[in-house]
Design an enzyme around this catalytic site. Structure first.
Site, PDB file in Angstrom:
ATOM      1  N   ASN A  97       4.459  -9.424  27.600  1.00  0.00           N
ATOM      2  CA  ASN A  97       5.021  -9.970  26.368  1.00  0.00           C
ATOM      3  C   ASN A  97       5.647  -8.841  25.556  1.00  0.00           C
ATOM      4  O   ASN A  97       5.064  -7.761  25.441  1.00  0.00           O
ATOM      5  CB  ASN A  97       3.917 -10.641  25.547  1.00  0.00           C
ATOM      6  CG  ASN A  97       3.333 -11.856  26.240  1.00  0.00           C
ATOM      7  OD1 ASN A  97       4.070 -12.648  26.807  1.00  0.00           O
ATOM      8  ND2 ASN A  97       2.013 -12.000  26.208  1.00  0.00           N
ATOM      9  N   GLU A 105       0.869  -8.977  20.872  1.00  0.00           N
ATOM     10  CA  GLU A 105      -0.038  -8.737  19.742  1.00  0.00           C
ATOM     11  C   GLU A 105      -0.608  -7.328  19.720  1.00  0.00           C
ATOM     12  O   GLU A 105      -1.056  -6.870  18.671  1.00  0.00           O
ATOM     13  CB  GLU A 105      -1.166  -9.769  19.757  1.00  0.00           C
ATOM     14  CG  GLU A 105      -0.610 -11.181  19.546  1.00  0.00           C
ATOM     15  CD  GLU A 105      -1.647 -12.187  19.112  1.00  0.00           C
ATOM     16  OE1 GLU A 105      -2.829 -11.957  19.411  1.00  0.00           O
ATOM     17  OE2 GLU A 105      -1.248 -13.186  18.485  1.00  0.00           O
ATOM     18  N   HIS A 110       1.225  -3.441  27.956  1.00  0.00           N
ATOM     19  CA  HIS A 110       0.233  -3.954  28.906  1.00  0.00           C
ATOM     20  C   HIS A 110       0.866  -5.057  29.717  1.00  0.00           C
ATOM     21  O   HIS A 110       1.691  -5.824  29.218  1.00  0.00           O
ATOM     22  CB  HIS A 110      -1.025  -4.465  28.192  1.00  0.00           C
ATOM     23  CG  HIS A 110      -0.741  -5.399  27.060  1.00  0.00           C
ATOM     24  ND1 HIS A 110      -0.288  -4.964  25.843  1.00  0.00           N
ATOM     25  CD2 HIS A 110      -0.825  -6.747  26.971  1.00  0.00           C
ATOM     26  CE1 HIS A 110      -0.119  -5.994  25.044  1.00  0.00           C
ATOM     27  NE2 HIS A 110      -0.426  -7.102  25.706  1.00  0.00           N
TER      28      HIS A 110
HETATM   29  P1  5GP Z   1      -0.418  -9.767  24.113  1.00  0.00           P
HETATM   30  O1  5GP Z   1      -0.348 -11.034  23.317  1.00  0.00           O
HETATM   31  O2  5GP Z   1      -0.238  -8.551  23.231  1.00  0.00           O
HETATM   32  O3  5GP Z   1       0.488  -9.765  25.300  1.00  0.00           O
HETATM   33  O4  5GP Z   1      -1.870  -9.724  24.736  1.00  0.00           O
HETATM   34  C1  5GP Z   1      -2.933  -9.043  24.167  1.00  0.00           C
HETATM   35  C2  5GP Z   1      -4.164  -9.382  24.986  1.00  0.00           C
HETATM   36  O5  5GP Z   1      -5.165  -8.443  24.693  1.00  0.00           O
HETATM   37  C3  5GP Z   1      -4.744 -10.773  24.682  1.00  0.00           C
HETATM   38  O6  5GP Z   1      -4.781 -11.543  25.887  1.00  0.00           O
HETATM   39  C4  5GP Z   1      -6.132 -10.459  24.129  1.00  0.00           C
HETATM   40  O7  5GP Z   1      -7.107 -11.403  24.526  1.00  0.00           O
HETATM   41  C5  5GP Z   1      -6.414  -9.082  24.685  1.00  0.00           C
HETATM   42  N1  5GP Z   1      -7.280  -8.247  23.853  1.00  0.00           N
HETATM   43  C6  5GP Z   1      -7.170  -8.046  22.518  1.00  0.00           C
HETATM   44  N2  5GP Z   1      -8.119  -7.194  22.091  1.00  0.00           N
HETATM   45  C7  5GP Z   1      -8.839  -6.858  23.197  1.00  0.00           C
HETATM   46  C8  5GP Z   1      -9.954  -5.990  23.396  1.00  0.00           C
HETATM   47  O8  5GP Z   1     -10.482  -5.358  22.483  1.00  0.00           O
HETATM   48  N3  5GP Z   1     -10.422  -5.870  24.670  1.00  0.00           N
HETATM   49  C9  5GP Z   1      -9.857  -6.553  25.716  1.00  0.00           C
HETATM   50  N4  5GP Z   1     -10.403  -6.375  26.917  1.00  0.00           N
HETATM   51  N5  5GP Z   1      -8.802  -7.373  25.560  1.00  0.00           N
HETATM   52  C10 5GP Z   1      -8.297  -7.520  24.307  1.00  0.00           C
END
Ligand code: 5GP
Length: 125
Positions: A97, A105, A110
């Protein structure tokens, strides 16, 4: 809240803290270029995040600025993780994303690796 992928890298973001070992993760794989760990809120039976070892906000930043050896190492790490998790034959999905429309987010690049079941439509709606 989605992040602005054009902002400078924030070294206090949650994945930077995980990379530094300041907060724990459920680690799946690590090498010189990448760390992979289970997502804290899985959206599929297998939901793993793979992050590069470098200060890159997003796919945009990484693809434009990262050195070739890190890009290669990161891409290979994503493939290695999928093979180690036996996802290749049944199939899986890789997703990054970027910014508001992508729903990003966490401001450290990642890749999401989803698998373990049929994943349905590529985009909801
Ligand atoms: P994005 O929306 O940025 O592509 O995805 C962020 C991802 O990071 C989400 O799926 C969320 O559940 C995961 N995430 C957020 N904080 C943490 C954390 O502290 N540890 C882990 N393992 N995953 C996290």
């Amino acid at each position: 809240m989605p992040i602005d992928p054009t902002l400078p890298y924030d070294p206090d973001n949650i994945f930077a803290k995980i990379l530094r070992g300041e907060i724990p993760c459920n680690k799946v794989y690590e090498d010189d270029h990448a760390l992979a760990f289970h997502d804290i809120a899985p959206q599929a039976p297998v939901h793993v995040l793979v992050v590069p070892k470098g200060d890159y906000v997003s796919w945009d930043d990484f693809s434009a600025q990262a050195p070739a050896d890190l890009i290669a190492g990161f891409v290979r790490a994503v493939g290695t993780v999928a093979r180690q998790l036996d996802l290749v034959e049944p199939g899986y999905r890789v997703l990054a994303n970027v910014g508001a429309h992508g729903g990003q987010e966490v401001p450290h690049l990642h890749v999401h690796l989803f698998g373990g079941a049929p994943l349905g439509r590529m985009i909801a709606g």
